[in-house]
Design a protein around this motif. Sequence first.
Motif, PDB file in Angstrom:
ATOM      1  N   ARG A 288       0.824  -1.217   0.000  1.00 49.91           N
ATOM      2  CA  ARG A 288       0.000   0.000   0.000  1.00 49.91           C
ATOM      3  C   ARG A 288       0.856   1.264   0.000  1.00 49.91           C
ATOM      4  NH1 ARG A 288      -2.439   1.052   4.409  1.00 49.91           N
ATOM      5  NH2 ARG A 288      -4.115   2.287   3.448  1.00 49.91           N
ATOM      6  N   ASN A 289       2.100   1.153   0.460  1.00 52.74           N
ATOM      7  CA  ASN A 289       2.905   2.354   0.681  1.00 52.74           C
ATOM      8  C   ASN A 289       3.197   3.176  -0.580  1.00 52.74           C
ATOM      9  OD1 ASN A 289       2.840   1.555   3.309  1.00 52.74           O
ATOM     10  ND2 ASN A 289       4.990   0.939   3.434  1.00 52.74           N
ATOM     11  N   PRO A 290       3.496   2.557  -1.737  1.00 46.14           N
ATOM     12  CA  PRO A 290       3.715   3.390  -2.935  1.00 46.14           C
ATOM     13  C   PRO A 290       2.515   4.256  -3.272  1.00 46.14           C
ATOM     14  CG  PRO A 290       4.512   1.164  -3.317  1.00 46.14           C
ATOM     15  CD  PRO A 290       3.768   1.132  -2.009  1.00 46.14           C
ATOM     16  N   GLY A 291       1.310   3.695  -3.147  1.00 45.87           N
ATOM     17  CA  GLY A 291       0.111   4.470  -3.438  1.00 45.87           C
ATOM     18  C   GLY A 291      -0.080   5.624  -2.477  1.00 45.87           C
ATOM     19  N   LEU A 326      -2.303   1.957  -5.843  1.00 47.28           N
ATOM     20  CA  LEU A 326      -1.508   2.847  -6.687  1.00 47.28           C
ATOM     21  C   LEU A 326      -2.198   3.010  -8.026  1.00 47.28           C
ATOM     22  CD1 LEU A 326       1.167   4.442  -7.106  1.00 47.28           C
ATOM     23  CD2 LEU A 326       2.174   2.318  -7.965  1.00 47.28           C
ATOM     24  N   ASP A 327      -2.298   4.237  -8.505  1.00 50.06           N
ATOM     25  CA  ASP A 327      -2.876   4.512  -9.816  1.00 50.06           C
ATOM     26  C   ASP A 327      -2.077   3.791 -10.900  1.00 50.06           C
ATOM     27  OD1 ASP A 327      -4.503   6.400 -11.714  1.00 50.06           O
ATOM     28  OD2 ASP A 327      -2.406   6.678 -12.280  1.00 50.06           O
ATOM     29  N   SER A 328      -2.758   3.179 -11.873  1.00 52.54           N
ATOM     30  CA  SER A 328      -2.071   2.361 -12.873  1.00 52.54           C
ATOM     31  C   SER A 328      -1.134   3.184 -13.749  1.00 52.54           C
ATOM     32  CB  SER A 328      -3.080   1.603 -13.733  1.00 52.54           C
ATOM     33  OG  SER A 328      -3.942   2.491 -14.413  1.00 52.54           O
ATOM     34  N   ASP A 329      -1.514   4.401 -14.083  1.00 54.01           N
ATOM     35  CA  ASP A 329      -0.618   5.244 -14.883  1.00 54.01           C
ATOM     36  C   ASP A 329       0.647   5.578 -14.101  1.00 54.01           C
ATOM     37  OD1 ASP A 329      -2.319   5.264 -17.055  1.00 54.01           O
ATOM     38  OD2 ASP A 329      -3.277   7.158 -16.510  1.00 54.01           O
ATOM     39  N   THR A 330       0.476   5.900 -12.819  1.00 55.97           N
ATOM     40  CA  THR A 330       1.636   6.191 -11.977  1.00 55.97           C
ATOM     41  C   THR A 330       2.515   4.954 -11.830  1.00 55.97           C
ATOM     42  OG1 THR A 330       0.346   7.828 -10.739  1.00 55.97           O
ATOM     43  CG2 THR A 330       2.386   7.054  -9.725  1.00 55.97           C
ATOM     44  N   ALA A 331       1.888   3.784 -11.729  1.00 58.45           N
ATOM     45  CA  ALA A 331       2.655   2.545 -11.613  1.00 58.45           C
ATOM     46  C   ALA A 331       3.550   2.352 -12.827  1.00 58.45           C
ATOM     47  CB  ALA A 331       1.710   1.355 -11.465  1.00 58.45           C
TER      48      ALA A 331
END
Length: 405
Positions: A288-291, A326-331
């Motif tokens: 969860r932390n990256p998001g 995490l947002d898929s575009d950001t991923a």
Amino acid sequence: MSIAITGGYVVPVDGEPIDGGTVLVDEGVIVAVGAEADVDVPEDAEIVDASGTWVLPGFVESHGHVGVFEEGDGWAGVDVNEMTDPNGARLRALDGINPDDEGFRDALSGGVTTVVVKPGSGNPIGGQTVAVKSWGKTVDEMLVRQPVSVKSALGENPKRVYGEKDKLPSTRLGVAAVIRDALTKAQDYRVARDWAAGENKPFERNNTYEILVRVLDGEVPWCQHCHRADDIATAIRLSEEFGYRLVVNHGTEGHLIADVLRDKGIPVIIGPLIVGRSKVEVRKRSLRNPGILARAGVEIALTTDHPVVPIDFLVHQATFAVKEGLDSDTALRSITVNPARILGLDDRVGALKPGLDADIVLWSGDPLDVMSRAVRVFVNGQAVYHFDEAAGVGVTRSPFYEDQR
């Protein structure tokens, strides 16, 4: 020789996707990206039919130990930590990389075409990091940039290594003191060197302080290994004391002070994510932390810390982080344009756009789908990997021999 990759679903990352797009390559560099009708393909260009695939830039692993921490070789292939000097600023990962490490072939199978190879975290100052391509005969041939940054470590690792030797540093206080002392001496060295140059006097150069002066001058960023929030705060304190550009590496508890990182504009290379909680300072590791960081406005990149997590799982970490918010575009950006920009490589890699290296990966589908695989990989415009559907195995072109392995 020109190559035109046509008919695929082109995802430039730093631009809108193009269904049925074309990527035109000449002399290893991307010269055009666009709809088929908008790209003028030379008559003599080699055509690569990408129909039915997703076409993306090669991924960028921003913190790995490929080539300096070889798998299965024991001590003979481990050159990641020179744990005999707490200040290893003069050490270069470049000088320890084995291009024949299996990790580079794994990287290609996972669509990773650029790796920032870093010394380990056994020393308070570990040494210089280097960006290399995942394919080549010699590391000099693979080189993208040297140095990319200087690697430093806070927290458990350096205090354990030197504590076991009964030497400084054996505490967090000592680790910070070693770093502070080294940078203070670098400041003094810079004054003495500049005075000698102004007076046309001879001066004895020191490779340790030469690179640290480049850090102080803002030429080279500081990649700081730190997990706990208090160690991240120490990293920030040191960077503000000496004025260098800080990049937090790992940042396991960065989400606890995400507002501080955002307000100070400090990026975080976060990971590895799909590992156990192996020590006290990673107790709060979570997918969860990256998001949380990204939603707070912190620029992030993801890392496998290979071989901690196999480098070909870089994209899977992105997928699992998406599952946890995490947002898929950001991923997708966190394994392409973000690490390239954070580490000053975005003039070479990280996106599909004219002027960048032709590091291109054809995927069987959306790379964030765990069932998708890299089916063809180009590095600098050269076809270096393909997945053999009939045999069910990936095939890497050998940089050493004409035969395939």
